[in-house]
Structure formats: structure tokens, C-alpha cells
Design an enzyme around this catalytic site. Structure first.
Site, PDB file in Angstrom:
ATOM      1  N   HIS A 105       0.802  -1.237   0.000  1.00  0.00           N
ATOM      2  CA  HIS A 105       0.000   0.000   0.000  1.00  0.00           C
ATOM      3  C   HIS A 105       0.834   1.285   0.000  1.00  0.00           C
ATOM      4  CE1 HIS A 105      -3.537  -2.344   0.058  1.00  0.00           C
ATOM      5  NE2 HIS A 105      -3.645  -2.567   1.348  1.00  0.00           N
ATOM      6  N   HIS A 179      -9.997   1.787   0.070  1.00  0.00           N
ATOM      7  CA  HIS A 179      -9.908   0.670   1.007  1.00  0.00           C
ATOM      8  C   HIS A 179     -11.043   0.687   2.042  1.00  0.00           C
ATOM      9  CE1 HIS A 179      -7.964  -2.501   3.246  1.00  0.00           C
ATOM     10  NE2 HIS A 179      -6.927  -2.499   2.431  1.00  0.00           N
ATOM     11  N   GLU A 313     -11.387  -3.912  -3.294  1.00  0.00           N
ATOM     12  CA  GLU A 313     -10.373  -2.948  -3.728  1.00  0.00           C
ATOM     13  C   GLU A 313     -10.146  -3.144  -5.225  1.00  0.00           C
ATOM     14  OE1 GLU A 313      -6.923  -3.465  -0.955  1.00  0.00           O
ATOM     15  OE2 GLU A 313      -8.352  -4.727   0.087  1.00  0.00           O
TER      16      GLU A 313
HETATM   17  C1  FUC Z   1      -5.603  -5.530   2.290  1.00  0.00           C
HETATM   18  C2  FUC Z   1      -4.761  -6.742   2.358  1.00  0.00           C
HETATM   19  C3  FUC Z   1      -3.676  -6.751   3.310  1.00  0.00           C
HETATM   20  C4  FUC Z   1      -3.747  -5.852   4.504  1.00  0.00           C
HETATM   21  C5  FUC Z   1      -4.560  -4.612   4.303  1.00  0.00           C
HETATM   22  C6  FUC Z   1      -4.956  -3.896   5.520  1.00  0.00           C
HETATM   23  O1  FUC Z   1      -5.465  -4.810   1.123  1.00  0.00           O
HETATM   24  O2  FUC Z   1      -4.351  -7.227   1.116  1.00  0.00           O
HETATM   25  O3  FUC Z   1      -3.304  -8.051   3.660  1.00  0.00           O
HETATM   26  O4  FUC Z   1      -4.049  -6.520   5.639  1.00  0.00           O
HETATM   27  O5  FUC Z   1      -5.582  -4.720   3.427  1.00  0.00           O
END
Ligand code: FUC
Length: 348
Positions: A105, A179, A313
Site C-alpha cells: 500500500h 480501502h 479494492e
Molecule cells: C488488504 C490486504 C492486506 C492488509 C490490508 C490492511 O489490502 O491485502 O493483507 O491486511 O488490506
């Protein structure tokens, strides 16, 4: 349509802006400039009760440091980069390894923790928040001055569209998403395990135990635990003894979408709410919140618990072994990166 705006000063001295976008049906979307983060999406259930359908933090200051990227835009590269490095035009760039020897990320800080410059606008399309951030050349190790623009658009059909745009003055990599952790029960009153998911996908990217792509695909025909082509509850197979599912301790996998259009649907038969995700992105990462920090509270006054949210996502693939799939996240100087995803809410 209406947009309200207010300033919040954190203990650190940082000043952020809070926004509430409301349409004529009473659907409300709340955002903060920090991380261009969605903090609430308030939509009615079948009985007309308006409740929040994403997880948020009771204390806004948690967004400054929390590593869960709640509602935020991670970047420059959402997802993982194998070994925290990438070679572009024969030059190797190195990133902060924050996830089992790999980069996740965006690295140490991530766009999720940068304050975006936001402008609220109401026009014929809807109520909009245009969030801009200029990521300087070399920030977190990435080449090129990257100008990023994330536009949230609340429309009268109870949909929220997110338009992503980025340009660079040097060849670089970029992969943007949102997210948000969805939970259609309303104010996260139940886990998502009983909520049903549909995915427009026949295959996932095969990974190692650290969720790094190996370069091959797995057909969901060969691993029915991952098959959501016919809707099923998140809980149905989540605890099955499948090695690939255990790598994520639940769903935390990159699905390759069959085509542009509807990527995913989420249904909650108890509240009667449903959500349809449409996108022009090639993949969706489905993450079922397989860990949680129980010392922190959501705005419903309850402590954070695993499986209380599900992320869709929409993005490009992660960069795997020996930089496989890197070409899919390259952004050339003077090219324009775009991505559009819409979350539309309704009643079953
Ligand atoms: C997602 C996952 C990861 C991580 C994150 C907070 O995108 O692919 O493993 O824990 O979120």
C-alpha cells in the site's frame, strides 16, 4: 444536494477538513481530507432506517497512524510489491518493506496518511469532492512528480463514483484504489459472514504464503472456496482447510475480473440492503478483514473485530516474483492513469 464542510485540529497540530455530501434521498457520504478517506456511507435499509455501511473510527485521530487503511486511498501503489523494489528503464528503485519483506500500500507513510487538498463542488452530475495530492519525485522511493486527483461523486441514484487520475513527469508505477470496509448490516451490528457476495471472476492470482504473486493463475473451478460466480455467504467457506485461503487467514486475494462492468455485489438479507460495484479496473482484491485491533472503537461504540467488514479494492494486479505484472502498473511520462469505480446502493 448539499455539502457541509468543517475543520478539525488534531493533537499533533495537523488540520484536516471533514465533508458531508447529502443527496435529495438523504443518502450521505462523509469524507476527510486525510488520505482522501471515506468515513461514512449512510444509506437506508428496507424499512427506511438510515445507517452507516462502512467501518469508521470513533476517534478521527486514529486515521493519522492506523495501518488498516480504513476508507483511505493507499498509494502510490495499492497492494504488494515483491521484495520492495522495481526496475524502470534500467534503474532499480527501492521501497520501504512494511509487509514480510515486501512493500504494501505504498510503503512507510502511504497516501492514506497524506492530507489531500479537497474542493467541494455541486454540478449536474451530483455532489463532488475533488481531492488532489502532488507526490514529489522520490517520495517513498518512487520516481517522478506524481499529480493525483481522486474525485468522489454522490449521485441522486444512491451511487458513489470514485474517479482516479494521475500524471507523472518521469516513468513510474501507480495503482490506486479505495480501502473501505463494507458492512451492509448498518452501523456494523453484525459481522459480514452472513452477507452474500457475487464476483464476476473465474480466477485468482496464485501467490506464495506472503500473498506475493507467483505469475500464474488459479481457476476457481479448481478451488471452489474462491468461487463467487453464484452468490454465497462470505462465511460459507472462509474457515475451510484450503492452503491458499489460509495464506490470508481468510479472503485476501486478487481476483482477475472477466470484463469491465459489474465486478461484485454484496447482499444482506436481514437489512435488505444491497450494493453493486462496477469498475473499469482489471482486478478486485477481496479482503474480509482477517485481523482487527480490538483496542480501537468504531463510531458505533464497539471494539474492532475480525470479519466485520469486507473490502472490494478495485485495482491493477500486485507486482510479484521477479517483478511479474510490473508492466500492468507502469505509468509513462505524459500518459494519464485513470480508473473509475461505482458503488451503488439499493434494496433487495
Ligand atoms: C488488504 C490486504 C492486506 C492488509 C490490508 C490492511 O489490502 O491485502 O493483507 O491486511 O488490506
Amino acid at each position: 444536494m448539499k455539502i457541509q464542510e468543517s475543520k478539525v485540529t488534531f493533537k499533533s497540530g495537523r488540520v484536516i477538513t471533514k465533508y458531508a455530501l447529502t443527496n435529495n434521498n438523504g443518502m450521505q457520504v462523509e469524507l476527510i481530507s486525510l488520505g482522501a478517506t471515506l468515513t461514512k456511507i449512510i444509506v437506508p435499509d428496507a424499512a427506511g432506517n438510515f445507517e452507516n455501511v462502512i467501518l469508521d473510527w470513533q476517534d478521527l485521530e486514529v486515521y493519522e497512524s492506523h495501518p488498516g487503511y480504513f476508507g483511505a486511498v493507499p498509494g502510490r501503489t495499492a497492494g504488494r510489491i515483491w521484495n520492495g523494489q522495481v526496475t524502470i528503464n534500467n534503474e532499480t528503485y527501492y521501497f520501504y518493506k512494511n509487509n514480510n519483506g515486501n512493500t504494501l500500500h505504498g510503503g512507510k507513510v502511504s497516501f492514506a496518511h497524506r492530507n489531500f487538498d479537497c474542493q467541494a463542488v455541486i454540478d449536474q452530475e451530483g455532489a463532488k469532492l475533488v481531492c488532489s495530492y502532488l507526490s514529489p519525485d522520490g517520495e517513498e522511493g518512487y520516481p517522478g512528480n506524481l499529480q493525483v486527483k481522486v474525485t468522489y461523486i454522490l449521485k441522486e441514484d444512491n451511487s458513489l463514483t470514485i474517479d482516479y487520475e494521475a500524471t507523472t513527469d518521469k516513468d513510474t508505477i501507480v495503482n490506486l484504489t479505495n480501502h473501505a470496509y463494507f458492512n451492509l448490516s448498518g452501523d456494523a451490528k453484525r459481522s459480514v459472514l452472513e452477507q452474500e457476495v457475487y464476483l464476476n471472476s473465474d480466477e485468482i492470482f496464485a501467490t506464495d504464503e506472503n500473498l506475493i504473486p507467483k505469475g500464474t493463475m488459479i481457476s476457481v473451478d479448481d478451488m471452489p472456496e474462491f468461487d463467487f460466480r453464484v452468490p454465497k455467504t462470505i462465511g460459507q467457506d472462509i474457515n475451510s482447510n484450503n492452503e491458499v485461503l489460509r495464506y490470508g487467514n481468510g479472503y485476501d486475494h486478487v481476483y482477475k475480473l472477466k470484463d469491465k462492468g459489474v465486478a461484485a455485489k454484496l447482499f444482506d438479507s436481514i437489512s435488505g440492503r444491497c450494493m453493486t460495484v462496477t469498475t473499469d479496473a482489471p482486478c478486485v482484491v477481496v479482503y474480509t478483514m482477517n485481523g482487527a485491533d480490538s483496542s480501537l472503537m468504531h463510531s458505533n461504540g464497539k471494539s474492532s473485530k475480525p470479519n466485520y467488514g469486507v473490502c472490494f479494492e478495485t485495482q491493477r494486479p500486485a507486482i510479484g516474483y521477479e517483478e511479474v505484472f510490473k508492466d500492468l502498473v507502469l505509468l509513462k511520462k505524459d500518459d494519464v492513469y485513470t480508473q473509475t469505480t461505482t458503488f451503488k446502493f439499493g434494496i433487495l
